[in-house]
Structures are given as C-alpha cells and as structure tokens.
Scaffold this motif. Structure first.
Motif, PDB file in Angstrom:
ATOM      1  N   ASP A  79       0.836  -1.204   0.000  1.00 37.45           N
ATOM      2  CA  ASP A  79       0.000   0.000   0.000  1.00 37.45           C
ATOM      3  C   ASP A  79       0.868   1.250   0.000  1.00 37.45           C
ATOM      4  O   ASP A  79       0.510   2.269  -0.593  1.00 37.45           O
ATOM      5  CB  ASP A  79      -0.912   0.013   1.235  1.00 37.45           C
ATOM      6  CG  ASP A  79      -1.894  -1.141   1.224  1.00 37.45           C
ATOM      7  OD1 ASP A  79      -2.627  -1.285   0.230  1.00 37.45           O
ATOM      8  OD2 ASP A  79      -1.924  -1.905   2.206  1.00 37.45           O
ATOM      9  N   ILE A  80       1.990   1.188   0.688  1.00 42.78           N
ATOM     10  CA  ILE A  80       2.951   2.295   0.779  1.00 42.78           C
ATOM     11  C   ILE A  80       4.349   1.701   0.668  1.00 42.78           C
ATOM     12  O   ILE A  80       4.625   0.639   1.221  1.00 42.78           O
ATOM     13  CB  ILE A  80       2.816   3.058   2.116  1.00 42.78           C
ATOM     14  CG1 ILE A  80       1.431   3.689   2.246  1.00 42.78           C
ATOM     15  CG2 ILE A  80       3.907   4.126   2.254  1.00 42.78           C
ATOM     16  CD1 ILE A  80       1.156   4.305   3.612  1.00 42.78           C
ATOM     17  N   VAL A  81       5.238   2.413  -0.023  1.00 40.91           N
ATOM     18  CA  VAL A  81       6.632   1.998  -0.143  1.00 40.91           C
ATOM     19  C   VAL A  81       7.512   3.045   0.536  1.00 40.91           C
ATOM     20  O   VAL A  81       7.398   4.234   0.244  1.00 40.91           O
ATOM     21  CB  VAL A  81       7.046   1.829  -1.624  1.00 40.91           C
ATOM     22  CG1 VAL A  81       8.525   1.485  -1.743  1.00 40.91           C
ATOM     23  CG2 VAL A  81       6.178   0.768  -2.305  1.00 40.91           C
ATOM     24  N   VAL A  82       8.366   2.589   1.455  1.00 37.85           N
ATOM     25  CA  VAL A  82       9.347   3.455   2.109  1.00 37.85           C
ATOM     26  C   VAL A  82      10.708   3.059   1.560  1.00 37.85           C
ATOM     27  O   VAL A  82      11.067   1.875   1.579  1.00 37.85           O
ATOM     28  CB  VAL A  82       9.322   3.284   3.642  1.00 37.85           C
ATOM     29  CG1 VAL A  82      10.403   4.149   4.296  1.00 37.85           C
ATOM     30  CG2 VAL A  82       7.947   3.616   4.208  1.00 37.85           C
ATOM     31  N   ASP A  97      14.099   0.276  -6.906  1.00 33.03           N
ATOM     32  CA  ASP A  97      12.817   0.043  -6.234  1.00 33.03           C
ATOM     33  C   ASP A  97      11.952   1.301  -6.250  1.00 33.03           C
ATOM     34  O   ASP A  97      10.745   1.233  -6.458  1.00 33.03           O
ATOM     35  CB  ASP A  97      13.019  -0.414  -4.791  1.00 33.03           C
ATOM     36  CG  ASP A  97      13.570  -1.818  -4.668  1.00 33.03           C
ATOM     37  OD1 ASP A  97      13.724  -2.514  -5.702  1.00 33.03           O
ATOM     38  OD2 ASP A  97      13.846  -2.222  -3.523  1.00 33.03           O
ATOM     39  N   ALA A  98      12.569   2.454  -6.029  1.00 30.97           N
ATOM     40  CA  ALA A  98      11.822   3.720  -6.046  1.00 30.97           C
ATOM     41  C   ALA A  98      11.216   3.961  -7.431  1.00 30.97           C
ATOM     42  O   ALA A  98      10.052   4.354  -7.549  1.00 30.97           O
ATOM     43  CB  ALA A  98      12.725   4.881  -5.649  1.00 30.97           C
ATOM     44  N   GLY A  99      11.987   3.713  -8.468  1.00 30.44           N
ATOM     45  CA  GLY A  99      11.468   3.880  -9.826  1.00 30.44           C
ATOM     46  C   GLY A  99      10.348   2.907 -10.129  1.00 30.44           C
ATOM     47  O   GLY A  99       9.342   3.268 -10.750  1.00 30.44           O
ATOM     48  N   PHE A 100      10.505   1.675  -9.690  1.00 30.97           N
ATOM     49  CA  PHE A 100       9.474   0.651  -9.903  1.00 30.97           C
ATOM     50  C   PHE A 100       8.198   1.030  -9.154  1.00 30.97           C
ATOM     51  O   PHE A 100       7.093   0.948  -9.703  1.00 30.97           O
ATOM     52  CB  PHE A 100      10.011  -0.710  -9.441  1.00 30.97           C
ATOM     53  CG  PHE A 100       9.193  -1.880  -9.901  1.00 30.97           C
ATOM     54  CD1 PHE A 100       9.223  -2.306 -11.219  1.00 30.97           C
ATOM     55  CD2 PHE A 100       8.395  -2.567  -9.009  1.00 30.97           C
ATOM     56  CE1 PHE A 100       8.469  -3.396 -11.645  1.00 30.97           C
ATOM     57  CE2 PHE A 100       7.635  -3.656  -9.420  1.00 30.97           C
ATOM     58  CZ  PHE A 100       7.669  -4.076 -10.737  1.00 30.97           C
ATOM     59  N   VAL A 110      10.327   8.641   0.979  1.00 33.78           N
ATOM     60  CA  VAL A 110      11.764   8.484   0.811  1.00 33.78           C
ATOM     61  C   VAL A 110      12.446   9.018   2.066  1.00 33.78           C
ATOM     62  O   VAL A 110      12.020  10.013   2.636  1.00 33.78           O
ATOM     63  CB  VAL A 110      12.254   9.236  -0.446  1.00 33.78           C
ATOM     64  CG1 VAL A 110      13.766   9.241  -0.540  1.00 33.78           C
ATOM     65  CG2 VAL A 110      11.647   8.625  -1.700  1.00 33.78           C
ATOM     66  N   MET A 111      13.511   8.337   2.486  1.00 28.96           N
ATOM     67  CA  MET A 111      14.261   8.745   3.667  1.00 28.96           C
ATOM     68  C   MET A 111      15.754   8.799   3.333  1.00 28.96           C
ATOM     69  O   MET A 111      16.319   7.823   2.846  1.00 28.96           O
ATOM     70  CB  MET A 111      14.008   7.754   4.815  1.00 28.96           C
ATOM     71  CG  MET A 111      14.677   8.160   6.099  1.00 28.96           C
ATOM     72  SD  MET A 111      14.309   7.130   7.567  1.00 28.96           S
ATOM     73  CE  MET A 111      13.970   5.534   6.913  1.00 28.96           C
ATOM     74  N   ALA A 126       9.365  12.246  -7.053  1.00 25.69           N
ATOM     75  CA  ALA A 126       8.356  11.204  -7.251  1.00 25.69           C
ATOM     76  C   ALA A 126       7.696  10.781  -5.936  1.00 25.69           C
ATOM     77  O   ALA A 126       6.633  10.163  -5.944  1.00 25.69           O
ATOM     78  CB  ALA A 126       8.980   9.984  -7.921  1.00 25.69           C
ATOM     79  N   ALA A 127       8.321  11.117  -4.816  1.00 25.83           N
ATOM     80  CA  ALA A 127       7.805  10.725  -3.509  1.00 25.83           C
ATOM     81  C   ALA A 127       6.693  11.658  -3.055  1.00 25.83           C
ATOM     82  O   ALA A 127       6.642  12.820  -3.452  1.00 25.83           O
ATOM     83  CB  ALA A 127       8.939  10.737  -2.482  1.00 25.83           C
TER      84      ALA A 127
END
Length: 150
Positions: A79-82, A97-100, A110-111, A126-127
């Motif tokens: 549901d959410i990607v960190v 992974d961020a691009g995907f 993003v951290m 993108a975040a």
C-alpha cells in the motif's frame, strides 16, 4: 484495514526495526515486508540454488533475478513503499525500487540525509514525502492511517 508497508533500501542500520517498533508502539494496523536483508544470502542465492558460476556477472545475474521475484511481488502488493538511502553505500537497488514503485503508482516515502538531496532530487520529486528519520516515517504512517498528529 491492515496496511502493507514495503521497506526498501540500505541494510546496514536498524532503521527498519525503528519503524516497526514505532508502529507497534502506536498500535498501527500495519504489516511490513521488504527485501532479504542478509547480504550474503541475497548476493549468493542464485548460485546456491541454481549452481555455481565462474563469471561474477552471471553469479550476480542469477541472484538479482531470484531477488526480483520477491521484490516485484511485494512491491506490487504494498500500500505504501518506504525507500531508505543510507550514508555509506550507493543503494542502486533502492533507486531501482523507487522507480518501480513510482511506475506502479505506489505512494512513496523516501528517507535520506541532507547530503543526498541533490543526488536524489528526481527520486524525491516522485515521492509523496521526503524524510530524514524513521520517527518521521512512523508519524506519517500514523497520520495517514488514523488522521492523528503526534
């Protein structure tokens, strides 16, 4: 509803544990997933399972493909990607992974530290949130899940 949070990125610090413990302390309705964080297992899974390779390219290629089965499946289910970018190493896998996640339209947090702001400007754009600490991530999760501020 139980939210599925995929924790991507560097594997050399305890940031995942901090987020999981913070979410547990707040009793947030979450389930966490992520990549294999045992560096040796992740690097060598392909050759251990499918056979040795003399050429390092094919050694890495086999492992990357097996890891991609897990990564793609869990990213798609999230549901959410960190995505955490650490201090010491370049995390090309985290950038991928961020691009995907962005291509899938997944909400992304993003951290990273201030020293990575310029290098990660496209990822940050993108975040939906850019943070520096696991505690900020936990507060974001609390807010989006419960509508509560700290």
């Amino acid at each position: 509803m139980t939210w599925t949070i995929y924790l991507s990125g560097e594997i050399h610090t305890d940031w995942r544990d901090q987020i999981e413990e913070g979410a547990k302390a707040l009793d947030l309705p979450v389930c966490f997933s992520g990549p294999v964080t045992d560096h040796a297992a992740s690097d060598d899974c392909g050759v251990v399972i499918l056979g040795q390779e003399e050429n390092k390219f094919w050694h890495d290629h086999k492992g990357a493909k097996l890891n991609a089965i897990r990564t793609r499946t869990l990213l798609e289910a999230a549901d959410i990607v960190v995505v955490r970018f650490g201090e010491k190493y370049k995390q090309w896998n985290a950038a991928f992974d961020a691009g995907f996640a962005a291509a899938l339209g997944k909400p992304m947090i993003v951290m990273h530290g201030k020293d990575h702001q310029h290098a990660l400007k496209e990822v940050d754009a993108a975040a939906l949130a850019v943070t520096e600490t696991p505690q900020e991530v936990v507060q974001i999760l609390r807010y989006v899940m419960e509508g509560k501020l700290a």
